[in-house]
Write a protein that holds these residues in place. Structure first.
Motif, mmCIF file in Angstrom:
data_model
loop_
_atom_site.group_PDB
_atom_site.id
_atom_site.type_symbol
_atom_site.label_atom_id
_atom_site.label_comp_id
_atom_site.label_asym_id
_atom_site.label_seq_id
_atom_site.Cartn_x
_atom_site.Cartn_y
_atom_site.Cartn_z
ATOM 1 N N GLU A 1 86.828 -29.955 48.296
ATOM 2 C CA GLU A 1 87.754 -31.082 48.418
ATOM 3 C C GLU A 1 87.723 -32.065 47.251
ATOM 4 O OE1 GLU A 1 83.986 -31.899 50.584
ATOM 5 O OE2 GLU A 1 85.498 -30.362 50.862
ATOM 6 N N ASP A 2 86.613 -32.201 46.556
ATOM 7 C CA ASP A 2 86.529 -33.149 45.442
ATOM 8 C C ASP A 2 87.010 -32.576 44.120
ATOM 9 O OD1 ASP A 2 85.527 -35.098 47.103
ATOM 10 O OD2 ASP A 2 83.439 -34.598 46.694
ATOM 11 N N GLY A 3 87.328 -31.300 44.067
ATOM 12 C CA GLY A 3 87.793 -30.679 42.832
ATOM 13 C C GLY A 3 87.245 -29.276 42.707
ATOM 14 N N ASN A 4 87.879 -28.494 41.889
ATOM 15 C CA ASN A 4 87.492 -27.098 41.715
ATOM 16 C C ASN A 4 86.618 -26.945 40.473
ATOM 17 O OD1 ASN A 4 89.058 -26.559 43.973
ATOM 18 N ND2 ASN A 4 90.885 -26.350 42.720
ATOM 19 N N ILE A 5 85.685 -26.008 40.557
ATOM 20 C CA ILE A 5 84.688 -25.845 39.493
ATOM 21 C C ILE A 5 84.601 -24.383 39.082
ATOM 22 C CG2 ILE A 5 82.261 -26.151 38.863
ATOM 23 C CD1 ILE A 5 82.020 -28.079 41.204
ATOM 24 N N TYR A 6 84.466 -24.161 37.773
ATOM 25 C CA TYR A 6 84.121 -22.844 37.246
ATOM 26 C C TYR A 6 82.622 -22.835 37.004
ATOM 27 C CZ TYR A 6 89.042 -21.955 36.463
ATOM 28 O OH TYR A 6 90.380 -21.754 36.656
ATOM 29 N N PHE A 7 81.953 -21.813 37.509
ATOM 30 C CA PHE A 7 80.527 -21.619 37.262
ATOM 31 C C PHE A 7 80.379 -20.491 36.264
ATOM 32 C CE2 PHE A 7 80.335 -23.818 41.264
ATOM 33 C CZ PHE A 7 79.182 -24.565 41.173
ATOM 34 N N ILE A 8 79.627 -20.733 35.221
ATOM 35 C CA ILE A 8 79.365 -19.734 34.195
ATOM 36 C C ILE A 8 77.871 -19.485 34.194
ATOM 37 C CG2 ILE A 8 79.550 -19.177 31.741
ATOM 38 C CD1 ILE A 8 81.815 -21.348 31.654
ATOM 39 N N GLN A 9 77.498 -18.213 34.353
ATOM 40 C CA GLN A 9 76.083 -17.872 34.419
ATOM 41 C C GLN A 9 75.840 -16.576 33.652
ATOM 42 O OE1 GLN A 9 74.452 -17.060 38.360
ATOM 43 N NE2 GLN A 9 72.623 -18.219 37.803
ATOM 44 N N SER A 10 74.731 -16.535 32.955
ATOM 45 C CA SER A 10 74.367 -15.360 32.184
ATOM 46 C C SER A 10 74.178 -14.162 33.109
ATOM 47 C CB SER A 10 73.075 -15.619 31.410
ATOM 48 O OG SER A 10 72.611 -14.437 30.823
ATOM 49 N N LYS A 11 74.640 -12.997 32.672
ATOM 50 C CA LYS A 11 74.441 -11.774 33.454
ATOM 51 C C LYS A 11 72.980 -11.355 33.463
ATOM 52 C CE LYS A 11 79.021 -9.823 33.289
ATOM 53 N NZ LYS A 11 79.866 -8.681 32.981
ATOM 54 N N GLU A 12 72.223 -11.805 32.485
ATOM 55 C CA GLU A 12 70.797 -11.463 32.397
ATOM 56 C C GLU A 12 69.936 -12.353 33.272
ATOM 57 O OE1 GLU A 12 69.672 -11.342 28.301
ATOM 58 O OE2 GLU A 12 71.334 -10.028 27.784
ATOM 59 N N GLN A 13 70.499 -13.388 33.819
ATOM 60 C CA GLN A 13 69.788 -14.326 34.687
ATOM 61 C C GLN A 13 69.278 -13.581 35.917
ATOM 62 O OE1 GLN A 13 69.801 -17.869 34.123
ATOM 63 N NE2 GLN A 13 68.465 -18.160 35.854
ATOM 64 N N ASP A 14 68.013 -13.771 36.257
ATOM 65 C CA ASP A 14 67.431 -13.100 37.413
ATOM 66 C C ASP A 14 67.986 -13.644 38.727
ATOM 67 O OD1 ASP A 14 65.842 -11.511 35.852
ATOM 68 O OD2 ASP A 14 64.144 -12.899 35.898
ATOM 69 N N MET A 15 68.078 -14.929 38.840
ATOM 70 C CA MET A 15 68.494 -15.586 40.086
ATOM 71 C C MET A 15 69.946 -16.011 40.014
ATOM 72 S SD MET A 15 65.905 -15.919 42.107
ATOM 73 C CE MET A 15 64.178 -16.039 42.206
ATOM 74 N N LYS A 16 70.781 -15.346 40.760
ATOM 75 C CA LYS A 16 72.202 -15.677 40.798
ATOM 76 C C LYS A 16 72.442 -16.858 41.732
ATOM 77 C CE LYS A 16 73.336 -12.042 38.362
ATOM 78 N NZ LYS A 16 73.093 -12.205 36.972
ATOM 79 N N LEU A 17 73.511 -17.562 41.481
ATOM 80 C CA LEU A 17 73.917 -18.657 42.372
ATOM 81 C C LEU A 17 74.421 -18.091 43.679
ATOM 82 C CD1 LEU A 17 75.764 -21.054 39.934
ATOM 83 C CD2 LEU A 17 73.770 -21.578 41.283
#
Length: 154
Positions: free
Chosen positions: A138-154
């Protein structure tokens, strides 16, 4: 909007901030949604060209932090948030297990990881290297960018 004067100096200072960024995490370090805004005043809202330059700077800072996080042995999460409506909220985040609470790993269940990138910054993000997700709220839309090599995904 008034003409943006001192643009060269502003961006020279922005890139100096990115390149001179000092954060040297070690195995004793912990981060509870630590984040850093490069465009805290929302300068990127004034034009697409300014916004794109700030997104490039966030990506560069994120890559620097990823290299530094490789040095620590504890698990970590890191990502970039790009807010559709408010460039001042764009930031690079780091999160690790921490004494403030039992909130690691951070999970957002409603991120759409198959959302099509907008043409405005599609060419800035290497989809071979990064996952990009879209989160509506409701407060706005967000793009999340995360490395593919990251062990822990959001």
């Amino acid at each position: 909007m008034k003409k943006f004067r001192g643009k060269k100096r502003y961006f020279r200072h922005l890139w100096k901030k990115v390149n001179d960024f000092y954060l040297q995490p070690d195995n004793e370090s912990w981060f509870d949604f630590w984040h850093f805004h490069l465009d805290f005043c929302g300068t990127g809202e004034h034009s697409l060209k300014l916004r794109r330059e700030h997104i490039k700077a966030h990506l560069a800072l994120y890559n620097i932090l990823l290299k530094r996080l490789e040095r620590i042995e504890k698990p970590s999460q890191s990502w970039i948030c790009i807010h559709e409506q408010d460039a001042g909220l764009d930031a690079v985040y780091i999160h690790t297990p921490n004494p403030n609470g039992d909130n690691f790993p951070h999970k957002l269940k409603s991120i759409d990881w198959h959302y099509k990138l907008p043409n405005t910054f599609k060419d800035l993000i290497d989809l071979e290297q990064f996952n990009v997700g879209y989160y509506k709220y409701e407060d706005g839309n967000i793009y999340f960018i995360q490395s593919k090599e990251q062990d822990m995904k959001l």
